[in-house]
Design a protein around this motif. Sequence first.
Motif, PDB file in Angstrom:
ATOM      1  N   ASN A  88     -24.398  36.616 -21.409  1.00  0.00           N
ATOM      2  CA  ASN A  88     -25.683  36.395 -22.641  1.00  0.00           C
ATOM      3  C   ASN A  88     -25.839  37.758 -23.774  1.00  0.00           C
ATOM      4  OD1 ASN A  88     -26.448  33.778 -23.315  1.00  0.00           O
ATOM      5  ND2 ASN A  88     -26.179  33.438 -21.177  1.00  0.00           N
ATOM      6  N   ARG A  89     -25.842  38.616 -22.612  1.00  0.00           N
ATOM      7  CA  ARG A  89     -26.191  40.005 -23.085  1.00  0.00           C
ATOM      8  C   ARG A  89     -25.606  40.614 -24.031  1.00  0.00           C
ATOM      9  NH1 ARG A  89     -28.851  40.925 -18.106  1.00  0.00           N
ATOM     10  NH2 ARG A  89     -26.967  42.101 -17.262  1.00  0.00           N
ATOM     11  N   SER A  90     -23.902  40.900 -23.775  1.00  0.00           N
ATOM     12  CA  SER A  90     -22.972  40.806 -24.276  1.00  0.00           C
ATOM     13  C   SER A  90     -22.753  40.269 -25.662  1.00  0.00           C
ATOM     14  CB  SER A  90     -21.753  40.515 -23.541  1.00  0.00           C
ATOM     15  OG  SER A  90     -21.642  41.728 -22.399  1.00  0.00           O
ATOM     16  N   GLY A 203     -22.946  28.797 -31.365  1.00  0.00           N
ATOM     17  CA  GLY A 203     -21.739  27.401 -30.700  1.00  0.00           C
ATOM     18  C   GLY A 203     -21.311  27.633 -29.007  1.00  0.00           C
ATOM     19  N   ILE A 204     -22.104  29.096 -29.536  1.00  0.00           N
ATOM     20  CA  ILE A 204     -21.712  29.577 -28.178  1.00  0.00           C
ATOM     21  C   ILE A 204     -22.591  29.811 -26.923  1.00  0.00           C
ATOM     22  CG2 ILE A 204     -21.660  32.581 -26.729  1.00  0.00           C
ATOM     23  CD1 ILE A 204     -20.432  33.283 -29.860  1.00  0.00           C
ATOM     24  N   PRO A 205     -21.962  28.860 -25.473  1.00  0.00           N
ATOM     25  CA  PRO A 205     -22.661  28.674 -24.262  1.00  0.00           C
ATOM     26  C   PRO A 205     -23.694  30.179 -23.955  1.00  0.00           C
ATOM     27  CG  PRO A 205     -20.568  28.443 -23.818  1.00  0.00           C
ATOM     28  CD  PRO A 205     -20.491  29.478 -25.640  1.00  0.00           C
ATOM     29  N   VAL A 453     -16.968  27.501 -19.246  1.00  0.00           N
ATOM     30  CA  VAL A 453     -17.443  27.535 -19.993  1.00  0.00           C
ATOM     31  C   VAL A 453     -16.829  29.319 -20.637  1.00  0.00           C
ATOM     32  CG1 VAL A 453     -19.714  27.979 -20.317  1.00  0.00           C
ATOM     33  CG2 VAL A 453     -18.941  26.491 -19.594  1.00  0.00           C
ATOM     34  N   ILE A 454     -16.938  30.485 -19.672  1.00  0.00           N
ATOM     35  CA  ILE A 454     -16.425  31.282 -20.272  1.00  0.00           C
ATOM     36  C   ILE A 454     -15.698  31.681 -21.054  1.00  0.00           C
ATOM     37  CG2 ILE A 454     -16.030  33.711 -19.368  1.00  0.00           C
ATOM     38  CD1 ILE A 454     -17.248  33.750 -17.326  1.00  0.00           C
ATOM     39  N   ALA A 455     -14.703  30.780 -21.078  1.00  0.00           N
ATOM     40  CA  ALA A 455     -12.903  29.974 -22.212  1.00  0.00           C
ATOM     41  C   ALA A 455     -13.667  30.147 -22.924  1.00  0.00           C
ATOM     42  CB  ALA A 455     -12.504  29.732 -21.024  1.00  0.00           C
TER      43      ALA A 455
END
Length: 532
Positions: A88-90, A203-205, A453-455
């Motif tokens: 999330n920070r990145s 739309g990013i987790p 989720v990362i993908a």
Amino acid sequence: KKIWDDHLHLNRKFKDIQHRQTKAKFDLNAVVSYLCFLKILDPHSVFYSFGDQDGFLGAPVQGIGLDSYYDSYDYLFEHKDSIMRFFNRSINNQLGKTKATLIFYDVTNVYFETALTDLECGRQQMDFQDRLQEEVQLAYENGELDAACFDKEGRLVPSQKTDDFIKKIQAQKIEYLRMRGPSKEHRFDLPLTSIALVINEEGIPIDFYVYAGNASEFKTMAASIESLKQKYNVKESIVVADRGLNSAANLKMLQSNDLGFLMAQKVSNLDQKTTKAMFDPEGYVPIIKQGEQVARFKVVKDWTKKGKRKAEDTKCTLVLTFDKKRQKRDLAVLEVWKQLVLKKQSQGVKVKPKSSGWASIAKTSEKTEARIEGIDEETFEAKRRLAGYAALVYKNAPNCQETNAVPNGRLAATYHELNQIESCFRIMKSHLGLRPMYVRNSNHIKGHILICVIALGILKLLQWKLNKSGTPLTIPEIIRALNSATTVPIKSGDELMFLQCSRPQNIRKGLEGLNQEELKAELAERRKQPNQ
């Protein structure tokens, strides 16, 4: 890989986890990044992905055994919270923002192609004993359990108090993960796992939570929000969710956590006074597109959402909307239902009272399950009258500045952005191999979901960058473009040529247990044998 290493710096994170907190003797970053990239390019099981490794330039995971792939899922589960915080920070650094003002929350479930649930197999969640011990300790500190509830070895002694405690634990549904429940994909015959996903406006987790397949989405929302608040210090944001999560208890819970809400409200559940105001054309504000009124909305301030208990009642803003396209669609659905009921009647089908969907307009004369006698005209006309109408409930976060509030004219449009989270679920299920799952223990299931989720986050960030650079592409278009970039290097003297080619075959099939040297020897031996 450039996004992974240079933009999100996930290679640094996984190397840090490996050096400081795990006993992994393999390159954790290499395995996790490879599995994540394959979810985007060609999602399959871990076993298949292991065999596919030789098809990529640079041999990204050379010399790493199959067991290490499964071990990486354990490390992913163990460090999930730390990984998501770093992710999330990145992401925020890339987007140039500090926090999400709008949080979109929804729940789906995924099925497993196995006949038995974890309860039927006797397979508890891997961390159940630890979680149970935490609950026992908490109950003891809160006075829910006293010293008399334990024997000399610290085990619970049967009593009314311990019986009540055990029932509370069972109600939390933390013992088993793969269980049957209401399926979003109508796979009621198979075990399920529920996934709550939280995304930002792009739309990013932001995060995700995994629950048992038979857990209620109403009840798990409080646990998800509490965890979100603790991990990310989320406050003064507005949570957008669909009507399946709209209960007075949940709205009260969000307000107590310094969060606002924007949720759909069933128009069929409105009180008589509000329903009359909804049908009254006076007070509506028209929505004009290309010179034509396509919809209208009306704002009802200080409307009370009533709960089961008086303490749960919540004052908020109710936004009533009417849309001509929605009316046309709703009426078309009703006509299809009507024909379906008449067909079921001719077949002698039985329905239960208070059914939903097409069965809700079926007429029966019994108070239990009975044969259909025709169309319930009163219910049918009531639904026809509601066609095209919808409602939203809204309230800003407590103690939040009014400048952060969503303008009345933007409320409906903001809610429609919730479609993004539905799109995220579809992408994970259709393109990233979220289901069916080929892993069975609870730690590996959660590790698999984390990789998906990362993908998804990488794809969404790539899509955001493409849009910003003036090259908008859909997620399927991005995946097709990446998959078309297949090439083979050929050395000619000191020169390297790269020729376009098809995907290479899996040379490890049936040889998954061999190390690199053994595999080379086996392939060399095969080349000596004549081609039959």
